[in-house]
Design a protein around this motif. Structure first.
Motif, short mmCIF file in Angstrom:
data_model
loop_
_atom_site.label_atom_id
_atom_site.label_comp_id
_atom_site.label_asym_id
_atom_site.label_seq_id
_atom_site.Cartn_x
_atom_site.Cartn_y
_atom_site.Cartn_z
N ASN A 28 38.52 65.72 47.92
CA ASN A 28 37.44 66.65 47.56
C ASN A 28 37.98 68.05 47.33
OD1 ASN A 28 35.06 65.04 47.49
ND2 ASN A 28 35.09 64.89 49.73
N LEU B 185 39.73 67.97 43.99
CA LEU B 185 38.73 67.91 42.91
C LEU B 185 38.22 69.31 42.57
CD1 LEU B 185 37.22 65.84 41.14
CD2 LEU B 185 35.43 65.78 42.89
N THR C 197 41.49 65.45 37.26
CA THR C 197 40.15 65.31 37.83
C THR C 197 39.76 63.83 37.87
OG1 THR C 197 39.45 67.50 37.07
CG2 THR C 197 37.71 65.92 37.56
N LYS D 166 39.08 61.52 41.21
CA LYS D 166 37.84 60.74 41.34
C LYS D 166 38.14 59.26 41.58
CE LYS D 166 34.62 63.62 38.67
NZ LYS D 166 33.74 63.69 37.47
N SER E 194 36.83 57.26 44.74
CA SER E 194 35.99 56.06 44.56
C SER E 194 36.54 54.88 45.37
CB SER E 194 35.88 55.69 43.08
OG SER E 194 37.12 55.22 42.57
N LEU F 150 30.71 57.86 40.94
CA LEU F 150 31.99 58.46 40.53
C LEU F 150 32.68 57.62 39.46
CD1 LEU F 150 33.83 59.78 43.73
CD2 LEU F 150 33.18 61.10 41.72
N GLU G 101 31.07 58.09 36.18
CA GLU G 101 31.48 59.39 35.63
C GLU G 101 32.86 59.27 34.98
OE1 GLU G 101 31.44 62.53 38.50
OE2 GLU G 101 29.34 62.20 39.04
N ILE G 102 33.77 58.58 35.68
CA ILE G 102 35.12 58.39 35.14
C ILE G 102 35.07 57.65 33.81
CG2 ILE G 102 37.35 57.23 35.51
CD1 ILE G 102 36.88 57.63 38.54
#
Length: 419
Positions: free
Chosen positions: A208, A211, A223, A227, A231, A246, A249-250
């Protein structure tokens, strides 16, 4: 800028002796002190020396400043995994290899070049460079010591020495705040080491932090990498919804920038996420999307094949497993590979040939895993053999393999990770 060393460089470049350069300007001893930076030089003497060498103090200052900027751009390109830019800057900076020996950038230059060699995964060359640079560490500035530890941590990570890598990072933890703008990968490396050591809570904590750093620097690829780590460990700790969000999003970001590697990893990790929740149909859907994106016959390829076979077995689709694995097993040239053993075990399971499977584990599977040091599989396979032998009433063999299994479990507990 230490102008004396620069004068020394240009004098030697012009193949001039100290006597020739200082003739009519100053004494040889005076010039020697100037070149060694042990004496302040007055402006008039400095200008006369520079005029004779065909250089100017201002131009040299600008040159040094441009090199400093180039060096930082070089490291930044590596941190961003920007191969083309890093390659270009490496070639540009290589032209100044001799020049930097006469500047205060010498050690930073050598360290950043080492970072590039690590970036290329040329570990043999990296080890030679590390041994050479080590001789100069007593001369390092605080910043150079910080970079030195970070690079040694990266080297140890690539060699599989995760605990040592973590110790090197911890040694310079107090310096991180001072140099967070120059070296942005510190938290990422700590998260990665804890990830490799199977320490989910710490991998998430430092992930975190990493990130936040990479988002601030708009480092898109890194980034995505962070992630991915998050994850995996959110899945391990049962935070399935956060892990799923996550990974989606990736997928969106990686598809947008056409990063096939991250797309493949995201599909694979989604498969793992759904598999952890016993959602085999959804897991298979993800693994089938991942498979075409992986280079064939690599470790990752066989891992995905194995995951597909596992979920097909859970769905009692044994014939599909047999068809899939017969084809893959035939293509192996080396039947002592870890990947071959794992698939062979699944093949026997699909054919419900328990006795054949146990004999294979005793004669081939476990010895091969012992050769490769795969504690997880030694533990798993030995336990299976012990259970089978106990069912068959052979308590001596059952005891033998139970001891092997327990030994591996103890090693795992002591190491803190099962690899």
């Amino acid at each position: 800028m230490k102008i004396g060393k620069i004068i020394n460089y240009h004098r030697k470049k012009h193949q001039m002796t100290q006597e020739q350069l200082c003739d009519g300007i100053c004494s040889v001893s005076h010039l020697s002190k100037i070149e060694n930076n042990t004496k302040e030089v007055n402006i008039e003497t400095l200008n006369l020396l520079c005029l004779k060498l065909g250089i100017s103090v201002e131009d040299e200052k600008n040159k040094v400043n441009r090199l400093k900027i180039k060096l930082q751009e070089f490291y930044d390109a590596i941190e961003r995994l920007h191969h083309k830019k890093a390659d270009t800057l490496y070639l540009e900076l290589s032209k100044y290899k001799e020049y930097v020996q006469y500047t205060e950038m010498l050690y930073v230059y050598e360290l950043y070049m080492l970072r590039y060699i690590l970036f290329l995964n040329q570990l043999d060359l990296a080890e030679k460079l590390i041994n050479n640079i080590m001789k100069s560490t007593r001369m390092f500035s605080e910043y150079e010591l910080f970079v030195w530890n970070v690079l040694n941590a990266i080297f140890n990570h690539k060699k599989g020495n995760y605990q040592k890598a973590l110790e090197l990072l911890d040694e310079v933890n107090d310096l991180r705040k001072l140099y967070r703008d120059e070296i942005t990968e510190y938290y990422y490396l700590k998260s990665l080491m804890h990830c490799q050591l199977g320490q989910s809570a710490l991998a998430i904590y430092f992930g975190n932090k990493a990130l936040e750093v990479f988002k601030k620097r708009n480092n898109i690829i890194r980034t995505l990498d962070v992630k991915t780590i998050l994850s995996i460990h959110l899945t391990e700790t049962g935070e399935y919804e956060r892990a799923e969000n996550l990974l989606k999003e990736i997928l969106d970001d990686a598809e947008l920038i056409q990063n096939t590697t991250n797309v493949e990893m995201a599909w694979h990790n989604l498969g793992y996420l759904y598999g952890t929740q016993n959602l085999s149909e959804k897991a298979l859907e993800c693994y089938y999307k991942s498979l075409p994106l992986i280079e064939k016959y690599t470790e990752g390829y066989y891992l995905t094949i194995g995951n597909i076979a596992n979920h097909l077995l859970k769905l009692q689709k044994n014939e599909q497993v047999i068809d899939l694995l017969e084809h893959e097993l035939e293509l192996f040239k080396d039947t002592t590979r870890v990947e071959y053993v794992k698939l062979k075990v699944l093949y026997y399971e699909a054919k419900s040939e328990k006795e054949t499977l146990i004999h294979y584990l005793m004669n081939d599977g476990i010895p091969i895993m012992e050769k490769h040091g795969n504690r997880m599989k030694i533990h798993e396979y030995s336990e299976r053999v012990a259970e089978y032998q106990q069912e068959q009433g052979d308590l001596l063999l059952a005891s033998k393999y139970l001891k092997i299994s327990l030994k591996q479990m103890k090693k795992t507990h002591n190491m803190g990770v099962l690899r």
